[in-house]
Design a protein around this motif. Structure first.
Motif, PDB file in Angstrom:
ATOM      1  N   UNK A 122      21.645  11.575 -89.063  1.00 19.02           N
ATOM      2  CA  UNK A 122      22.351  12.450 -88.133  1.00 19.02           C
ATOM      3  C   UNK A 122      22.738  11.725 -86.851  1.00 19.02           C
ATOM      4  N   UNK A 123      23.960  12.007 -86.380  1.00 18.31           N
ATOM      5  CA  UNK A 123      24.368  11.548 -85.056  1.00 18.31           C
ATOM      6  C   UNK A 123      24.785  12.754 -84.203  1.00 18.31           C
ATOM      7  N   UNK A 124      24.175  13.895 -84.494  1.00 17.30           N
ATOM      8  CA  UNK A 124      24.535  15.139 -83.837  1.00 17.30           C
ATOM      9  C   UNK A 124      24.499  15.057 -82.321  1.00 17.30           C
ATOM     10  N   UNK A 125      25.543  15.573 -81.641  1.00 20.93           N
ATOM     11  CA  UNK A 125      25.568  15.560 -80.174  1.00 20.93           C
ATOM     12  C   UNK A 125      24.668  16.650 -79.609  1.00 20.93           C
ATOM     13  N   UNK A 126      24.277  16.487 -78.349  1.00 21.49           N
ATOM     14  CA  UNK A 126      23.446  17.504 -77.712  1.00 21.49           C
ATOM     15  C   UNK A 126      24.267  18.434 -76.821  1.00 21.49           C
ATOM     16  N   UNK A 127      25.619  18.281 -76.869  1.00 16.12           N
ATOM     17  CA  UNK A 127      26.479  19.215 -76.154  1.00 16.12           C
ATOM     18  C   UNK A 127      27.803  19.317 -76.901  1.00 16.12           C
ATOM     19  N   UNK A 128      28.625  20.291 -76.543  1.00 17.95           N
ATOM     20  CA  UNK A 128      29.883  20.543 -77.229  1.00 17.95           C
ATOM     21  C   UNK A 128      30.880  19.414 -76.954  1.00 17.95           C
ATOM     22  N   UNK A 129      31.311  18.667 -77.984  1.00 12.73           N
ATOM     23  CA  UNK A 129      32.257  17.564 -77.766  1.00 12.73           C
ATOM     24  C   UNK A 129      33.605  18.031 -77.230  1.00 12.73           C
ATOM     25  N   UNK A 130      33.946  19.299 -77.460  1.00 11.90           N
ATOM     26  CA  UNK A 130      35.247  19.794 -77.025  1.00 11.90           C
ATOM     27  C   UNK A 130      35.334  19.973 -75.516  1.00 11.90           C
ATOM     28  N   UNK A 131      34.215  19.886 -74.825  1.00 12.86           N
ATOM     29  CA  UNK A 131      34.268  19.939 -73.364  1.00 12.86           C
ATOM     30  C   UNK A 131      35.109  18.795 -72.816  1.00 12.86           C
ATOM     31  N   UNK A 132      34.996  17.624 -73.432  1.00 13.86           N
ATOM     32  CA  UNK A 132      35.740  16.450 -72.951  1.00 13.86           C
ATOM     33  C   UNK A 132      37.240  16.632 -73.128  1.00 13.86           C
ATOM     34  N   UNK A 133      37.665  17.359 -74.153  1.00 15.15           N
ATOM     35  CA  UNK A 133      39.088  17.552 -74.424  1.00 15.15           C
ATOM     36  C   UNK A 133      39.745  18.376 -73.319  1.00 15.15           C
ATOM     37  N   UNK A 134      38.966  19.170 -72.630  1.00 20.92           N
ATOM     38  CA  UNK A 134      39.513  20.043 -71.583  1.00 20.92           C
ATOM     39  C   UNK A 134      39.692  19.320 -70.258  1.00 20.92           C
ATOM     40  N   UNK A 135      39.150  18.123 -70.134  1.00 15.68           N
ATOM     41  CA  UNK A 135      39.267  17.351 -68.891  1.00 15.68           C
ATOM     42  C   UNK A 135      40.448  16.402 -69.032  1.00 15.68           C
TER      43      UNK A 135
END
Length: 390
Positions: free
Chosen positions: A83-96
């Motif tokens: 697993x390389x699961x993230x600990x936060x929503x990756x889509x947050x970066x797309x909004x910046x």
């Protein structure tokens, strides 16, 4: 006195225990002939041209279609997932929009380096205990890991073609051990996607012509990583600020409610790569690029291709203040970078400003692709960001 070999069942149990200790989150076994329709499926995908410029997919099709063509002696295939699961929503970066969105998998150490060493250690245990031959593969040989993983029961290929697990979501790196040992196979996993199509609807560039079919030529991961030349103009706006890969189809999957954060610390996403300013990335020279991304998969893409992606993100930002950094790249040594700088400026500058730049620069530009970027911009068009107020 010669040591007694363990039973196949005991051998498999020991491998599972050892794999867990080495950082793997799942292990299952299948046979080399477990996916008999793999050849026709691959042939149809290639015939449609969905591989894009990845010519090696066609060159190695025969070996991809049948593991025994790759190694005739193979009797069992041990599939492993980490697993390389993230600990936060990756889509947050797309909004910046003025910062870079980098795919989660690329924010940690290069998984090839991390997993291959562990696979070799586990394969050594298998070879010793079963007196068998072994070969290890991690995404660098003609092995169709995802169909084999489904046949082994690790998960199933979702409508976005990524492997999904009821226990681990879809954040899994896969590796394979081919062996001459006879190990009891596991039951294949069935499809659990049902009527859900969130992954298909989330794709910014419509890269799925049908469920379970990916057209790489439209996929942001392919375009920003594998594609070497200028990215087709009609796909650039959909890329947004995604400068390396895309996690959208993975991030929206409902099965991620069962996903776990990466246990292997080398695969944990680096905080300093989660949301870097586009202005800083656009100014990277080769040495700075290599230093920033040392040890990550990004380094293998190369500085010019990466800065190409960054300039597309600059053009998509709608932020006129970023026009200055795009203007700096008009003198870049790489035509690929210069061309995308032109595109970014066409998106950000007022019409008069872009026209003045074109008049000043066009005659001195010798590269055909860059000249085409300058000349493909009609002087009277309302491109995104050029005549809007920000």
């Amino acid at each position: 006195m010669k040591a007694e070999r363990p039973s196949p069942e005991r051998l498999k149990q020991h491998l599972s225990e050892r794999a867990r200790a080495l950082g793997f989150d799942a292990l299952a076994v299948t046979r080399p002939d477990a996916v008999p329709d793999l050849g026709p499926r691959l042939a149809a995908w290639l015939e449609a041209g969905h591989q894009g410029t990845m010519g090696w997919m066609a060159d190695t099709a025969a070996r991809r279609a049948d593991p025994r063509a790759l190694w005739p002696q193979v009797r069992s295939i041990v599939m492993l997932g980490m697993s390389y699961g993230p600990d936060e929503d990756p889509l947050q970066a797309v909004r910046r929009r003025t910062r870079a969105a980098i795919s989660v998998y690329a924010q940690g150490r290069d998984y090839h380096d991390v997993i291959k060493g562990r696979l070799k250690e586990l394969a050594g245990v298998l070879a010793s205990r079963a007196a068998a031959e072994v070969k290890v593969f991690v995404d660098t040989a003609p092995v169709m890991e995802k169909p084999l993983a489904q046949a082994a029961g690790l998960g199933w290929q979702g409508k976005h073609t990524v492997l999904l697990s009821r226990e681990l979501g879809n954040w899994l790196f896969l590796g394979a051990i081919f062996t001459t040992a006879d190990i009891p196979p596991d039951a294949p996993e069935r499809d659990h996607c049902g009527s859900c199509r969130r992954c298909l609807d989330a794709c910014p560039t419509d890269a799925f012509p049908a469920p379970y079919v990916l057209d790489s030529r439209r996929c942001i991961s392919y375009l920003t990583i594998e594609h070497a030349g200028p990215i087709p103009e009609d796909l650039r706006a959909g890329i947004g600020n995604r400068v390396y890969g895309c996690d959208d189809c993975l991030a929206v999957c409902p099965w991620n409610k069962f996903a776990q954060a990466a246990r292997e610390q080398k695969l944990v996403a680096r905080r300093d790569l989660a949301s870097l300013p586009l202005a800083d990335l656009a100014r990277l020279d080769d040495a700075a690029f290599r230093a920033l991304f040392a040890g990550t998969p990004i380094k293998r893409t190369g500085r010019d291709r990466f800065v190409r992606n960054v300039l597309i993100a600059v053009g998509n930002s709608g932020e006129r203040a970023l026009a200055d950094v795009a203007r700096e790249r008009l003198d870049d040594a790489s035509p690929l970078v210069r061309g995308m700088a032109v595109w970014a400026l066409a998106r950000l500058l007022p019409e008069a400003g872009f026209a003045a730049l074109r008049t000043a620069r066009l005659d001195a530009e010798t590269d055909t692709d860059v000249r085409a970027e300058w000349c493909s911009r009609p002087l009277a068009f309302g491109g995104a960001g050029r005549d809007a107020d920000h």
